[in-house]
Design a protein around this motif. Sequence first.
Motif, mmCIF file in Angstrom:
data_model
loop_
_atom_site.group_PDB
_atom_site.id
_atom_site.type_symbol
_atom_site.label_atom_id
_atom_site.label_comp_id
_atom_site.label_asym_id
_atom_site.label_seq_id
_atom_site.Cartn_x
_atom_site.Cartn_y
_atom_site.Cartn_z
ATOM 1 N N MET A 34 69.417 76.721 97.588
ATOM 2 C CA MET A 34 70.166 76.280 98.749
ATOM 3 C C MET A 34 70.135 74.776 98.789
ATOM 4 S SD MET A 34 71.996 77.477 101.053
ATOM 5 C CE MET A 34 72.891 76.391 102.109
ATOM 6 N N SER A 35 71.216 74.158 99.195
ATOM 7 C CA SER A 35 71.319 72.718 99.118
ATOM 8 C C SER A 35 70.886 72.031 100.395
ATOM 9 C CB SER A 35 72.754 72.333 98.807
ATOM 10 O OG SER A 35 73.553 72.764 99.860
ATOM 11 N N LEU A 36 70.685 70.753 100.283
ATOM 12 C CA LEU A 36 70.388 69.912 101.428
ATOM 13 C C LEU A 36 71.596 69.033 101.675
ATOM 14 C CD1 LEU A 36 66.798 69.000 100.347
ATOM 15 C CD2 LEU A 36 67.434 70.516 102.208
ATOM 16 N N PHE A 37 72.015 68.941 102.928
ATOM 17 C CA PHE A 37 73.252 68.259 103.224
ATOM 18 C C PHE A 37 72.978 66.800 103.582
ATOM 19 C CE2 PHE A 37 73.866 72.707 104.985
ATOM 20 C CZ PHE A 37 74.229 73.198 103.755
ATOM 21 N N VAL A 38 73.939 66.163 104.241
ATOM 22 C CA VAL A 38 73.767 64.770 104.616
ATOM 23 C C VAL A 38 72.702 64.615 105.685
ATOM 24 C CG1 VAL A 38 75.848 63.480 104.037
ATOM 25 C CG2 VAL A 38 75.933 65.244 105.773
ATOM 26 N N ALA A 39 71.956 63.526 105.618
ATOM 27 C CA ALA A 39 70.880 63.287 106.572
ATOM 28 C C ALA A 39 71.406 62.522 107.778
ATOM 29 C CB ALA A 39 69.758 62.498 105.902
ATOM 30 N N PRO A 40 70.697 62.560 108.920
ATOM 31 C CA PRO A 40 71.234 62.019 110.136
ATOM 32 C C PRO A 40 71.144 60.510 110.310
ATOM 33 C CG PRO A 40 69.131 63.089 110.557
ATOM 34 C CD PRO A 40 69.493 63.363 109.138
ATOM 35 N N THR B 55 75.862 58.196 105.360
ATOM 36 C CA THR B 55 74.436 58.390 105.611
ATOM 37 C C THR B 55 73.857 59.273 104.509
ATOM 38 O OG1 THR B 55 74.909 60.281 107.034
ATOM 39 C CG2 THR B 55 74.660 58.137 108.098
ATOM 40 N N LEU B 56 72.680 58.908 104.036
ATOM 41 C CA LEU B 56 72.095 59.585 102.881
ATOM 42 C C LEU B 56 70.738 60.177 103.237
ATOM 43 C CD1 LEU B 56 72.813 56.933 100.093
ATOM 44 C CD2 LEU B 56 74.212 58.919 100.723
ATOM 45 N N PRO B 57 70.366 61.279 102.600
ATOM 46 C CA PRO B 57 69.024 61.835 102.784
ATOM 47 C C PRO B 57 68.006 61.046 101.986
ATOM 48 C CG PRO B 57 70.231 63.139 101.201
ATOM 49 C CD PRO B 57 71.199 62.096 101.703
ATOM 50 N N LYS B 58 66.755 61.215 102.329
ATOM 51 C CA LYS B 58 65.704 60.675 101.477
ATOM 52 C C LYS B 58 65.830 61.304 100.094
ATOM 53 C CE LYS B 58 62.316 59.475 105.029
ATOM 54 N NZ LYS B 58 60.919 59.648 105.493
ATOM 55 N N PRO B 59 65.515 60.565 99.027
ATOM 56 C CA PRO B 59 65.883 61.018 97.685
ATOM 57 C C PRO B 59 65.102 62.215 97.144
ATOM 58 C CG PRO B 59 64.641 58.965 97.578
ATOM 59 C CD PRO B 59 64.946 59.200 99.024
ATOM 60 N N TYR B 60 63.843 62.411 97.578
ATOM 61 C CA TYR B 60 63.014 63.463 96.990
ATOM 62 C C TYR B 60 62.696 64.534 98.036
ATOM 63 C CZ TYR B 60 62.348 59.540 93.827
ATOM 64 O OH TYR B 60 62.565 58.471 92.998
ATOM 65 N N ILE C 16 70.202 62.390 92.435
ATOM 66 C CA ILE C 16 70.461 61.435 91.351
ATOM 67 C C ILE C 16 71.533 60.444 91.778
ATOM 68 C CG2 ILE C 16 71.178 61.178 88.953
ATOM 69 C CD1 ILE C 16 68.492 62.545 89.293
ATOM 70 N N PHE C 17 72.628 60.956 92.337
ATOM 71 C CA PHE C 17 73.697 60.164 92.924
ATOM 72 C C PHE C 17 73.857 60.606 94.379
ATOM 73 C CE2 PHE C 17 74.788 60.301 88.379
ATOM 74 C CZ PHE C 17 74.917 58.946 88.110
ATOM 75 N N PRO C 18 74.550 59.843 95.208
ATOM 76 C CA PRO C 18 74.746 60.286 96.592
ATOM 77 C C PRO C 18 75.440 61.642 96.715
ATOM 78 C CG PRO C 18 75.294 57.960 96.370
ATOM 79 C CD PRO C 18 75.069 58.482 94.987
ATOM 80 N N PHE C 19 76.140 62.035 95.672
ATOM 81 C CA PHE C 19 76.885 63.296 95.708
ATOM 82 C C PHE C 19 76.299 64.355 94.775
ATOM 83 C CE2 PHE C 19 78.696 60.291 92.692
ATOM 84 C CZ PHE C 19 78.689 61.020 91.519
ATOM 85 N N LEU C 20 75.198 64.062 94.068
ATOM 86 C CA LEU C 20 74.669 64.969 93.052
ATOM 87 C C LEU C 20 73.155 65.119 93.195
ATOM 88 C CD1 LEU C 20 75.043 66.683 90.464
ATOM 89 C CD2 LEU C 20 74.664 64.573 89.159
ATOM 90 N N ASN C 21 72.726 66.359 93.430
ATOM 91 C CA ASN C 21 71.314 66.697 93.530
ATOM 92 C C ASN C 21 70.950 67.625 92.381
ATOM 93 O OD1 ASN C 21 69.135 68.802 94.577
ATOM 94 N ND2 ASN C 21 68.869 66.957 95.798
ATOM 95 N N VAL C 22 69.784 67.439 91.784
ATOM 96 C CA VAL C 22 69.283 68.356 90.758
ATOM 97 C C VAL C 22 67.905 68.837 91.183
ATOM 98 C CG1 VAL C 22 70.598 67.312 88.876
ATOM 99 C CG2 VAL C 22 68.290 66.485 89.381
ATOM 100 N N LEU D 124 76.612 69.724 94.192
ATOM 101 C CA LEU D 124 77.625 68.696 94.399
ATOM 102 C C LEU D 124 78.010 68.741 95.872
ATOM 103 C CD1 LEU D 124 79.883 69.279 91.257
ATOM 104 C CD2 LEU D 124 78.410 67.308 91.683
ATOM 105 N N ALA D 125 77.933 67.587 96.566
ATOM 106 C CA ALA D 125 78.166 67.563 98.001
ATOM 107 C C ALA D 125 79.034 66.377 98.392
ATOM 108 C CB ALA D 125 76.843 67.517 98.759
ATOM 109 N N GLY D 126 79.755 66.526 99.484
ATOM 110 C CA GLY D 126 80.580 65.459 100.028
ATOM 111 C C GLY D 126 80.993 65.796 101.438
#
Length: 292
Positions: A1-7, A29-34, A85-91, A157-159
């Motif tokens: 399950m993915s994590l979406f944009v942070a507040p 707005t971006l989530p914390k990276p880890y 990894i990128f604002p739109f790409l989580n691994v 992949l998120a946006g």
Amino acid sequence: MSLFVAPQTFGQDSFFPIWGDEAEKRGYTLPKPYGFSLSYMDMSNPITVNSINLTGHPVLEALDVDAKQADFSGSNITLRGDVWIFPFLNVYGILGYTQGTSKAKINSVSCDSSGFGILDSNRYLCSLIDRLGDNLPDNTMFELDMDGGTYGVGTTLAGGVGNWFALVDMNYTYTSISAIDGNIKTFVAAPRVGHRWEYDGGRELRVFVGAMYQDVQQYLSGDLKSLGLPSALDKIIDELAPDGKFEVSQSSDEKWNGVVGFQYAFNRDWEVLAEAGFGPRETLFFAASRRF
């Protein structure tokens, strides 16, 4: 399950996500990276039995077992570590444990006696099984316990535009069965769209709907006695082939189902998620996450 944009917005103090500063300058707005998350899923799913092969005795090898459909029910608990990894790409990577049971009704059993000579006693045994194989008790089933360790990898992949967001989550997992020889290979792709609401103190609610594609391939083998057959059949197997083996190939019957759920962020560090899947495959999913 993915994590979406942070507040909340933050000054980037990590190498990840790449292009994070540029994204924030554009107003994102971006989530914390880890992050780490602990999740639990409960699932019920129809399964197609592709093949059943029996070995250990010539008569067993001549049998054709008609058991085309099975029902799988199970659960798993997983620990996931991820990085944007990128604002739109989580691994991410997955490590967990799966518990499951597959039950299939045996409709009939037939035996091809053409491969045995006229004086071969196996020919008469095979013919007898062929005559009786259409009159099996209604509760004649084989049952497989499929417990084992699970591991895998995935990406998201998120946006979004404004308070609306969209994402596609994909992962591949491998489960090694411990009780019998076998494995479960699963590929999941899950598109979702939703809306977010921000509140004071960094709290945020996200509600989403979507779908889940799941391709499951199960390859199982072991002793015939581990199939959970009725006691009468177990006695026959003891006499006929005490060392008899089986090989079963199964795959998911319905690959798509709908999903609906929500995610609530208490702040930029902690959040919980709940999701329900509906349709031929039914799922319940819960997760708690911590970001750094």
